[in-house]
Design a protein around this motif. Structure first.
Motif, short mmCIF file in Angstrom:
data_model
loop_
_atom_site.label_atom_id
_atom_site.label_comp_id
_atom_site.label_asym_id
_atom_site.label_seq_id
_atom_site.Cartn_x
_atom_site.Cartn_y
_atom_site.Cartn_z
N UNK A 153 0.66 -1.05 -0.04
CA UNK A 153 0.06 0.04 0.05
C UNK A 153 1.03 1.14 0.16
N UNK A 154 1.94 1.15 0.58
CA UNK A 154 3.12 2.42 0.67
C UNK A 154 3.18 2.86 -0.82
N UNK A 155 3.44 1.81 -1.49
CA UNK A 155 4.10 1.82 -2.96
C UNK A 155 2.88 2.62 -3.79
N UNK A 156 1.63 1.92 -3.44
CA UNK A 156 0.58 2.26 -4.29
C UNK A 156 0.15 3.88 -3.91
N UNK A 157 0.43 4.10 -2.67
CA UNK A 157 0.25 5.84 -2.35
C UNK A 157 1.07 6.62 -2.99
N UNK A 158 2.63 6.17 -2.89
CA UNK A 158 3.52 6.81 -3.69
C UNK A 158 3.23 7.30 -5.01
N UNK A 159 2.65 6.18 -5.73
CA UNK A 159 2.34 6.21 -6.94
C UNK A 159 1.07 6.98 -7.43
N UNK A 160 0.48 7.35 -6.36
CA UNK A 160 -0.92 8.12 -6.53
C UNK A 160 -2.17 7.31 -6.57
N UNK A 181 -7.91 -10.86 -10.25
CA UNK A 181 -6.44 -11.16 -9.55
C UNK A 181 -5.99 -10.01 -8.71
N UNK A 182 -4.88 -9.79 -8.99
CA UNK A 182 -3.87 -8.77 -8.13
C UNK A 182 -2.91 -7.99 -9.19
N UNK A 183 -2.36 -7.11 -8.57
CA UNK A 183 -1.56 -6.36 -9.56
C UNK A 183 -0.17 -6.19 -9.09
N UNK A 184 0.98 -6.10 -9.68
CA UNK A 184 2.23 -6.23 -9.12
C UNK A 184 2.60 -4.94 -8.45
N UNK A 185 3.70 -5.09 -7.40
CA UNK A 185 4.09 -4.00 -6.63
C UNK A 185 4.70 -2.87 -7.64
N UNK A 186 4.33 -1.56 -7.64
CA UNK A 186 5.19 -0.82 -8.46
C UNK A 186 4.19 -0.38 -9.45
N UNK A 187 3.17 -1.29 -9.95
CA UNK A 187 2.12 -0.83 -11.12
C UNK A 187 1.08 -0.30 -10.25
N UNK A 188 0.73 -0.70 -8.92
CA UNK A 188 -0.29 0.11 -8.26
C UNK A 188 -1.56 -0.41 -8.86
N UNK A 189 -2.69 0.18 -8.40
CA UNK A 189 -4.03 -0.18 -8.65
C UNK A 189 -4.63 0.95 -9.47
#
Length: 281
Positions: free
Chosen positions: A121-128, A259-267
C-alpha cells in the motif's frame, strides 16, 4: 467508457449494446486453451471479441488481450446493479504439480498475504493510487484432487469504498497449464456468485489430450510453482504473493478486481456515478 444518456448524440444505449452481443449457449469450445464449457441454460458465453467489448467499452476497463471469453449468467442481466460475469483466461506456463496440495497451510498463507498487501500500500500511495486491504477468505481455498480443480474467494477492501469487494477464483489444471475463471462482485452478492461458480465447476473441462492426466514427464514443460502460488498470486509466492495475473476493473459504480497487480504498478481506480440510463460510445 459508459456515459450518461444525452451527453453524446452518437452514443449507443447500453440496452442496444447488450442486444448486439453474440451470446453462445450449450457446448462452447475455447481453442486457445484447448478447453470446453458444457453450459446449462443458466449461463451464456461471449467469445473474445464480445467479451472485450463488454469489459472495455461497456465497463471501461483497460485493453487486455489475455481475455479469452466471458461467462455470463442469464440472471441477473448484464446491466443490473447486482450483475456479475466470469472472465476466462489461460496460462500455458506448464504443468502445475499438485504434490503440495496436502501440505498447504492456508491460514498461514492468509496472514502472509495480508501483510504483503499492507506493505504494498505504501508503494501504491506513492504512485498516487488508492489502497487495498485483504480482509480474509470469503471462501477458504479447496482443491478437488480428482477433478484437478482449485477454488477460493477473497474479501477485499478498497480505499474510499464502503462495500467490500468479492474476488472469486477457479483454477482448472491441465497438461500444459491452467484455465482461470474469475468473478468479481460486491460482498453482498456472495451467495449468488458462490452458487453460480460452484455450478460452473463441473461444466469446465480440458479437451482430450490436454487434460492433467495426459501429462508426459519426458516431453512436457513443468511450471516452476505449485498450487500454493496459484492461490497466493499466480507466480512463485516467494517472488511476491501479489504478482501480476490480472487487471483492475471498474463496472459503472463498482470497483472490481481480477486477480491482483504487481508492486510498483499500483492499482488503477476507475470510478463512475451510478447510472439510470447508461450509454456506450
Amino acid at each position: 467508457m459508459a456515459q450518461e444518456g444525452g451527453e453524446d448524440a452518437g452514443a449507443q444505449s447500453a440496452e442496444q449494446f447488450v442486444a448486439g452481443l453474440q451470446f453462445k449457449e450449450g457446448d462452447v469450445t475455447v481453442p486457445r486453451a484447448h478447453a470446453q464449457f458444457r453450459l446449462t441454460p443458466e449461463f451464456r458465453y461471449l467469445d473474445q471479441a464480445d467479451a472485450r467489448r463488454v469489459l472495455e467499452d461497456l465497463w471501461g476497463n483497460p485493453p487486455d488481450e489475455s481475455v479469452l471469453g466471458l461467462i455470463v449468467p442469464r440472471k441477473p442481466d448484464l446491466l443490473a446493479d447486482d450483475s456479475w460475469a466470469v472472465v476466462v483466461t489461460y496460462s500455458d506456463e506448464g504443468y502445475v504439480s499438485d504434490e503440495d496440495a496436502a501440505k498447504i497451510d492456508y491460514a498461514e498463507m492468509l496472514t502472509e498475504m495480508k501483510a504483503s498487501t499492507r506493505e504494498e500500500n505504501s508503494a501504491r500511495k506513492e504512485a498516487g493510487y488508492g489502497t487495498v486491504d485483504l480482509v480474509g477468505w470469503a471462501v477458504p481455498p479447496r482443491y478437488d484432487g480428482s477433478a484437478k480443480k482449485l477454488y477460493w474467494a477473497k474479501e477485499l477492501s478498497f480505499d474510499g469504498n464502503a462495500e467490500h469487494t468479492l474476488n472469486y477464483d477457479i483454477r482448472v489444471l491441465g497438461r500444459h497449464g491452467y484455465l482461470s475463471l474469475n468473478a468479481v462482485a460486491g460482498m453482498s452478492e456472495l451467495a449468488q456468485v458462490q452458487k453460480g461458480m460452484q455450478e460452473l465447476l463441473p461444466m469446465t473441462e480440458f479437451d482430450a489430450g490436454a487434460r492433467y492426466a495426459d501429462f508426459n514427464a519426458s516431453t512436457d514443460k513443468v511450471a516452476s510453482y505449485g498450487l500454493a502460488a496459484l492461490v497466493g498470486g499466480g507466480l512463485a509466492a516467494k517472488a511476491g504473493l501479489f504478482a501480476k495475473i490480472g487487471l483492475v476493473l471498474a463496472k459503472f459504480w463498482k470497483l472490481l478486481l481480477i486477480g491482483v497487480v504487481a508492486v510498483g504498478a499500483g492499482i488503477r481506480r476507475v470510478f463512475g456515478g451510478k447510472k439510470e440510463k447508461p450509454t456506450v460510445s
